[in-house]
Write a protein that holds these residues in place. Structure first.
Motif, short mmCIF file in Angstrom:
data_model
loop_
_atom_site.label_atom_id
_atom_site.label_comp_id
_atom_site.label_asym_id
_atom_site.label_seq_id
_atom_site.Cartn_x
_atom_site.Cartn_y
_atom_site.Cartn_z
N THR A 124 0.85 -1.27 0.00
CA THR A 124 0.16 0.02 0.05
C THR A 124 0.89 1.43 0.19
O THR A 124 0.49 2.36 -0.36
N LYS A 125 2.21 1.08 0.29
CA LYS A 125 3.00 2.25 0.31
C LYS A 125 4.09 2.32 -0.58
O LYS A 125 5.25 2.98 -0.61
N GLN A 159 -5.22 1.65 8.30
CA GLN A 159 -5.25 0.69 7.53
C GLN A 159 -5.85 -0.53 8.19
O GLN A 159 -5.06 -0.82 9.26
N CYS A 212 -0.71 -3.75 8.20
CA CYS A 212 -1.69 -2.94 8.50
C CYS A 212 -1.44 -1.94 9.88
O CYS A 212 -0.41 -2.53 10.74
N ASP A 213 -2.26 -0.90 10.14
CA ASP A 213 -2.19 -0.07 11.34
C ASP A 213 -2.78 -1.05 12.44
O ASP A 213 -2.15 -1.14 13.39
N ASN A 237 -9.56 0.99 2.74
CA ASN A 237 -8.62 1.09 3.60
C ASN A 237 -8.54 -0.38 4.75
O ASN A 237 -8.01 -0.45 5.49
N GLY A 270 -10.09 5.91 8.88
CA GLY A 270 -9.20 5.85 7.67
C GLY A 270 -7.96 5.14 8.08
O GLY A 270 -6.76 5.14 7.29
#
Lengths: 186, 416, 793, 95
Positions: free
Chosen positions: A135-136, C193, C169-170, C235, C191
């Motif tokens: 994703t980055k 991840q 992921c976050d 996301n 928002g």
């Protein structure tokens, strides 16, 4: 003596192309490679030399830069130069002339095989191969990581175009791994 | 109380009222002739053989948690004596012989199961190495048999002989090798030692040594000071931590080794099989679970747990030779602390501190060594001379260049 | 209609009927069924046999904690032992077989063991089978081994593919019940991840199992709507059929995605399962809770199950185990099951509540202060015996009994780093430890928040706390109003006076075994577990451990937290070995390295040898040669007498440059290199720090500041590593640059008296190969070719 | 495990090769009088602490940097990561 025929890393006379869903996989044999490592005290001069060679600022860690001749960061004070073989067969000599003894240049052409993945949705293929956070992973990003036990460079050329450089002797294993991921993802 | 089939019958008919504690829970006394620190397999075996072979009377085993809670309680249960080097092979062969008579000796069925161990060979060089090792084993009185691919295919038709990245090109078998019910080893030695008067003291953690004038007088514990004429460290993975309390640095690093067990299955494997081109070995327990393991995680750790890359690596090895196991489920994984020595071989020796002895550096080979380790350590403690089978396991071998390096890896503990 | 136990409603698709077979008999179920719900619908209660006594076993739960209903799924090479019927999704053509039996499931000859259970107590085998000594391997052990084990394998290679992958992921949310969904909404809309993973194929957790509504919609509908919104967020990655199996270091989680297990055969090119390695900045455990059974005499008959599971079967799958059902409970939740079943048209024989002040019902009988003391029925429950508060006993006919002993938070992942769970008196259960994996928070029932309202709120609240930590703007999500009934419960573990009351139904561990364990001094929870095998089955004691601990506490006069608990280890549920191995199997086990002449060598029929991943041509057999010595002897003689070539590309090649290159080589080799002339090559021996030889090779000096070093094939990697260590760690200020050129240069050795002659044929005439110009250990570079001459090959 | 590479950021430890106690940076002077004793100590004795451990990791599948990592051996928590060449210089190593 010069009656030799070139083969690609996969052993064919023509590069291989595969397609699965939206993704194309191409073997890209036509690139010259040379590594650059700054000598002690030559760090600044090396960065400037790379800038002259690639026409852009020498890439920082985790990055690639350049147009026809490109460079990507490979280690502290170390880079790899890459350019089309047809126009830059003498990339090694050219780099060597440019760094004027401030950096060590090593011929790496054919030491690495290169495969390019193109298409929308490359993330699904790459996330089955290596721990890069897709994703980055943006155009201009480049990193080295392990793919199916092989240390490979992964370079994001565009959002829909990623190059993977792996050790030439294992080209067949790497190619098989990439294909397997394409089939698993699409 | 002796265990026997008859006794089981009698108790079954009388409501199991007669069973006694397998070992007594006792409080520490003020003074012992021998204090063995560590209630694992080696510590309990040492205490048992001190009492049995040397008539030692006042022996205590101090265990900081519950007995058998270290590596004897979490290992892959393999016993074998397939070593190459002279410093090792007689010792491990002695151990195997002790295993062979252990159940009758301690009157406890530890399910010693000599269904054989097979080390697979995947290259000519490996075959040469195993041939040499087999010969060394035979010269030391052990059994060894070099098998051809054809024999292996016939005996183990489910092995992936040809369709593999590393085809199987033979193997070295030791038929007397096998597996043992690991927990039962601790319990059996504890019970046998207890019956000879050894005090087994659980929840008793050694917090320090009392050392005066270069002599160890006893140990400080969370349950008070205990005087000991001879103090014997036997704490495997905790060796570094414990001996630091005596200001000793050791030729040992503590590493994590993971092991795995599958869900229970009807009989699959007849014995122990090891994969020579990767890191994987496997056997099947009497309960039906496949018990398997592989390489160290490869970093210093006391955390008793490992990480995914090695789990994957081990299962890759499993699938490389047993593609039939793909749908078998891994039930449980765990990690033990391995006292990895600098040459991959153990130490059974005095320390430079008088009356303080050390047993450790078993790497991940300690389980099979349990009886001989206890036997030889007890001999050293009782007589102050090394046992004939353990003369090479000295501290000074590194300084003297007399390493016992089976793998030839040098001072890379994580590679042994 | 054959599905006589099918009720109305539920979340199955009745328009899709699926045929399947169990033990050779054909049945029908619907899309959305599990194998267990479909079997129950067809009035099949007997699904297996226990490990030791071969007692008849039926389904106990409706989830992955199932100890009893484990089967061999599928046929042939895809036969899959010990598969839980409770999590196996039904598909058309599914076949399953019962396991661990001799004869048929109904008439299992091994059930004779049950008659001898008095002899086969915990640990009996440690006390016998020792005489004569030789009989163990020959007689006793083979019998034991044959009887032991559960399912069987096909012995055929697994035909399916497995894959591996990496995700970032976050926030990883583990479990998509009310707390997980609330957390995902909160973090997703903010928002972050987010990865939301749930082991079930339908997300929603208990929301799918309950009748209550969230304002104007059912729990299941709210869950479906929420999942749809989350799926639409770019996301948020929503992963159903995905079990988070372990918490590893630094926020890494292992996750198993079952891509194809709900299909008869995986799609072409697709894996059966994928093992994901998830890198999370933070994680939130929303794994819910598991109901506890109550131990009483013969509490293990098919038809006796957890009350919450009964409710799941009724509400989600529209199935009841029988049409006349009793409930045995120590808490209010058991009454909910009775109410739901009653509402679905199932007759309630009685609710037996151990509490004198149990809530009463107008619809059915509630026996307050009663206890179920025994059960009857050979292959399935026919009646229970209830002791009444007045001391009398009453028989109650029923085909199923729901047990509810309270709920245990699913804290497994929180102790994967060996954190010890903390006792919570209020819910009489172990809750997450304070020293769980760094970065892992807990919400909902896994934290002991048992009501839906609490679960929703705690999910959102924890998610916001995590967002704050991550520096992401928090987000207030409006959550629906939900039930908030307190879970009144009186701890009750087993009925006094019972002996053959099952704690661990799979391993046949009874209350009596715990007592024996205590009597023999196996008191530590670890000793208890190991001696009795309590909790060591395929379910790892998810429903059984607490009972054993409670009884041990009572026997030792301690509290449960003083007795302590064993801790959980990965994987959360058993995971296929194939999945861990991924695609690294067969010929893909490891990469293969091939030399530049590989294709040519193959064409010449070379026999290859494996060295350091390389395939090296070992010899080239010719027609008529039957033994390798014939080929090798011929090749050696040809080289001796004329010339031989050998592809030695596999040797490591390292480019060493820099002003201090010679100094550097002087330090790492025994031999001196400072004085080596440009254009010359020298043999070098490299030692380890302990003085033992490590590797040897040659170093060629191309320029004052440029060498090329060769290493042995096998040590190429470790020598390069050692040189980097020397360069970076020992002499960081030397001007040396290292780069491997092993791959970039092909390398051939040319040997024999005619070597020079051969070279002349391939080299242009201007290249002087005379002995003077190209002497021993000489080196020349020509175009892109380097020539060295050495006496070392 | 994740090692936060000072140049490249967080990387999976699987890309690294573990090289042991960072005391290996302190290679004795081979010309010292008691060099043999020092080398025995250097080669074979370890602190092996249960707690913070300063150790070497080599980014073999990455940029080939040697890193000095401080990691607690009881929890695996990493408190510091530095380039080994910087640390070596800091400890007085040069040419």
């Amino acid at each position: 003596m010069h009656n030799l025929s070139a083969t690609t890393a996969l052993g064919g006379t023509e590069p291989r192309t595969e397609q699965r869903g939206p993704i194309t996989l191409n073997e890209e044999p036509g690139y010259a490679l040379a590594s650059v490592a700054a000598r002690k005290g030559g760090e600044r001069a090396t960065v400037l030399a790379i800038q002259r060679i690639i026409g852009a600022a020498a890439p920082k860690p985790n990055h690639a830069a350049g147009n026809t001749v490109t460079a990507f960061w490979t280690g502290p004070e170390q880079w790899m130069l890459e350019a089309p073989y047809d126009s830059h067969e003498t990339l090694f000599a050219m780099a060597r002339a440019e760094v004027k003894g401030k950096a060590s240049i090593t011929e790496q052409t054919s030491g690495w095989c290169r495969f390019d993945l193109r298409g929308v949705g490359l993330g699904a293929v790459l996330e089955r191969l290596c721990p890069i956070n897709m994703t980055k992973f943006q155009p201009g990003d480049a990193t080295r990581t392990s793919i199916d036990h092989l240390g490979c460079f992964v370079i994001c050329r565009a959002l829909d175009h990623i190059s993977i450089l792996g050790p030439r002797s294992s080209a067949a294993s790497l190619h098989h791994g990439l294909l397997t991921s394409m089939r698993s993802a699409y | 109380m002796r265990y026997s089939g008859l006794r089981v019958l009698k108790e079954a008919l009388t409501g199991h009222k007669g069973w006694k504690p397998a070992w007594r829970d006792v409080a520490p006394q003020a003074h012992y002739d021998y204090i063995v620190i560590g209630g694992g397999g080696h510590g309990l075996a040492t205490a048992y053989y001190l009492a049995r072979n040397h008539g030692a009377k006042r022996v205590a085993v101090l265990e900081k948690g519950w007995i058998g809670g270290g590596n004897v309680g979490r290992n892959t249960t393999i016993v074998r004596s397939n070593y190459l080097l002279d410093g090792n092979e007689p010792f491990y062969e002695h151990s195997l012989k002790l295993w062979e008579g252990l159940e009758q000796d301690i009157n406890y069925n530890a399910m010693i199961s000599q269904r054989g161990i097979l080390n697979l060979v995947h290259s000519d060089a490996q075959r040469d190495a195993f041939t040499r090792r087999g010969n060394a084993m035979i010269l030391n009185g052990a059994d060894a048999d070099l098998l051809s691919t054809e024999t292996i295919q016939k005996r183990y038709p489910f092995l992936n002989v040809n369709n593999a990245r590393f085809p199987i090109k033979g193997g070295l078998a030791q038929y007397r090798g096998g597996t043992v019910r690991h927990d039962a080893v601790a319990w059996g030695y504890a019970r046998a030692a207890d019956q000879l008067g050894v005090d087994i003291i659980q929840n008793c953690e050694v917090t320090g040594f009392r050392i005066e004038g270069g002599k160890c007088l006893g140990v400080e514990t969370n349950r008070g000071y205990i005087k000991g004429d001879k103090v014997a460290s036997c704490v495997a993975g905790s060796s570094g931590r414990l001996m630091a309390k005596a200001s000793m640095r050791l030729p040992i690093e503590s590493h994590v080794l993971q092991a795995f067990v599958s869900e229970g299955l009807k009989p699959v494997l007849p014995g122990v099989i090891t994969f020579g081109a990767g890191h994987f070995y496997c056997s099947q327990s009497d309960k039906g679970g496949l018990v398997f393991g592989g390489d160290l995680d490869g970093y210093n750790s006391y955390a008793q747990r490992g990480n995914l890359p090695v789990v994957e690596d081990v299962c890759e090895g499993a699938m490389a030779i047993f593609p039939m196991l793909g749908r078998v489920r891994l039930l449980r994984m765990w990690g033990g602390i391995m006292d990895m020595s600098m040459d991959g071989s153990p130490i059974i020796d005095h320390t430079h501190i008088e009356s303080l002895y050390f047993n450790g550096g078993w790497c991940y080979g300690g389980f099979k060594a349990t009886p001989a380790s206890g036997w030889c350590y007890a001999h050293l403690l009782a007589t102050d001379t090394p046992h004939e089978f353990a003369t090479a396991f000295r501290f000074d071998r590194f300084a003297k260049g007399q390493m016992i390096d089976e793998k030839g890896m040098g001072n890379n503990p994580q590679l042994h | 209609m054959s599905q006589i136990n099918r009720l109305g409603g539920g979340q199955i698709d009745r328009t899709k009927t699926l045929d399947f077979k169990f033990d050779g008999k054909s049945y029908q179920g619907h899309d959305g069924d599990t194998l267990a719900s479909a079997l129950l619908a067809n009035n099949v209660r007997l699904m297996g046999r226990s490990f030791k006594y071969h007692r008849p076993r039926g389904v106990l739960t409706a989830g992955s904690e199932e100890p009893n209903a484990i089967m061999e799924l599928r046929d042939g090479a895809r036969q899959e032992p010990n598969t839980r019927a409770t999590t196996a999704e039904l598909f058309g053509g599914l076949t399953a077989k019962s396991q661990n039996k001799m004869g048929s499931l109904r008439f299992d000859f091994m059930a004779i063991n049950d008659r001898f259970s008095n002899f086969l107590t915990a640990g009996f085998y440690y006390k016998t089978f020792m005489w004569p000594a030789a009989f163990w391997e020959k007689v006793y052990e083979p019998i034991i081994r044959k009887a032991a084990g559960l399912g069987s394998i096909s012995f055929e290679d697994d035909p399916d593919d497995y894959d591996r992958g990496f995700l970032h992921c976050d926030l990883l949310i583990i479990g998509a019940g009310p707390s997980g969904l609330a957390a995902a909404l909160t973090a997703g809309r903010a928002g972050a991840q987010v990865i939301l993973a749930d082991e079930d194929y339908t997300m929603g957790g208990r929301l799918n199992s309950e009748r209550f509504s969230l304002v104007d919609q059912s729990g299941a509908d709210w869950a479906a709507k929420t999942v749809a919104e989350l799926t639409s967020l770019p996301n948020v990655r929503v992963m159903a059929r995905t079990t988070i199996l372990g918490a590893f270091d630094h926020g890494i989680y292992g996750a198993l995605e079952r891509v194809s297990d709900h299909l008869a055969v995986p799609e072409v090119g697709k894996p059966r399962q994928i093992l994901w390695r998830i890198y999370s900045k933070r994680s939130l455990l929303c794994a819910g809770a598991t109901e506890r059974p109550i131990a009483f005499e013969n509490n293990d008959r098919p038809g006796i199950m957890l009350a919450g599971a009964m409710r799941s079967y009724a509400n989600r799958w529209a199935v009841t185990a029988a049409h006349n059902v009793a409930i045995f409970t120590n808490n209010d939740d058991g009454h909910k099951t009775a109410a739901d079943l009653h509402a679905a048209g199932v007759s309630i024989a009685a609710v037996v509540d151990i509490r004198q002040d149990a809530p009463l019902s107008e619809e059915y009988e509630v026996i307050a202060g009663g206890q179920v003391v025994n059960s009857n029925g050979r292959l399935g429950l026919t009646s229970i015996e209830v002791s009444l508060p007045d001391g009398n006993t009453r028989a109650l006919p029923c085909g199923a009994l729901g047990m509810s002993g309270g709920w245990n938070p699913n804290i497994h992942l929180t102790s994967h780093h060996r954190g010890h769970p903390v006792w919570n008196e209020k819910i009489a259960a172990f809750c997450p430890p304070d020293n769980g994996p760094a970065g892992l928070s807990v919400a909902g029932a896994a934290l002991g928040n048992f009501t839906t309202a609490e679960a929703l709120a705690s999910g959102a609240c924890q998610a916001n706390a995590i967002l704050k930590d991550l520096g992401i703007k928090q987000n207030k999500v409006v959550l629906p109003l939900a039930e908030d009934a307190p879970a009144n419960m009186t701890p009750f573990w087993y009925v006094k006076g019972c002996s053959r009351a099952w704690l661990d139904q799979q391993n046949d561990v009874t209350v009596k075994d715990v007592k024996l364990s205590h009597q023999e001094n196996f008191i530590s929870v670890e000793h208890l577990k190991r001696y009795t095998t309590l909790g060591m089955g395929t379910d790892q004691g998810k429903t059984s451990n607490m009972g054993g601990l409670a009884i041990m506490a009572e026997l030792t006069g301690k509290t449960i937290p003083e007795v302590g608990t064993t801790i959980f280890r990965p994987p959360y549920t058993p995971t296929a070995i194939g999945a861990f191995a991924g695609r690294d199997r067969g010929t893909d086990f490891r990469p293969t390295r091939k030399t530049p002449s590989h294709t040519w060598a193959e064409e010449q029929g070379a026999v290859f040898v494996e060295v350091g991943m390389w395939l090296r041509a070992q010899w080239f057999p010719q027609a008529g040669e039957t033994h390798w010595r014939q080929s090798v002897d011929r090749e050696v003689l040809a080289t001796r007498n004329s010339v031989g070539i050998c592809d030695v590309t596999t040797l490591g090649k390292i480019d060493v440059q820099g002003a201090d290159a010679a100094t550097f080589l002087n330090k790492i080799y025994c031999n001196g290199f400072a004085k080596l002339l440009v254009g010359k090559t020298r043999y070098g021996l490299m030692l380890r720090e302990d003085g033992i030889a490590m590797d040897d090779g040659t170093a060629a000096r191309l320029a004052e500041d440029h060498f090329v070093v060769t290493t042995t094939t096998a040590n190429a990697v470790s020598v390069f590593r050692h040189m980097e260590f020397a360069r970076q760690c020992l002499w960081p200020d030397l001007d040396v640059q290292l780069i491997s050129t092993t791959e970039a240069w092909a390398q051939y050795a040319v040997a024999g008296p005619n070597a020079r002659k051969l070279l002349k044929k391939v080299v242009d005439p201007e290249f002087d190969l005379s002995n003077d110009a190209f002497s021993i250990y000489g080196l020349r570079q020509y175009h892109c070719v380097r020539w060295t001459k050495s006496a070392f090959v | 495990m994740i090692i936060n590479h000072p140049i490249l950021g967080p990387r999976d430890s699987a890309e690294f090769t573990y090289m042991g106690d960072a005391a290996l940076l302190d290679r004795p002077d081979w010309q010292a009088k008691d060099a043999l004793l020092q080398f025995v100590d250097y080669g074979y004795l370890r602190d092996n602490p249960a707690g913070p451990h300063i150790e070497l990791w080599y980014h073999e599948q990455g940029d080939r940097s040697f890193l000095v990592v401080t990691r607690d051996t009881t929890t695996h928590q990493i408190s510091s990561v530095k380039l080994a060449s910087d640390v070596a210089r800091g400890r007085g190593r040069s040419k």
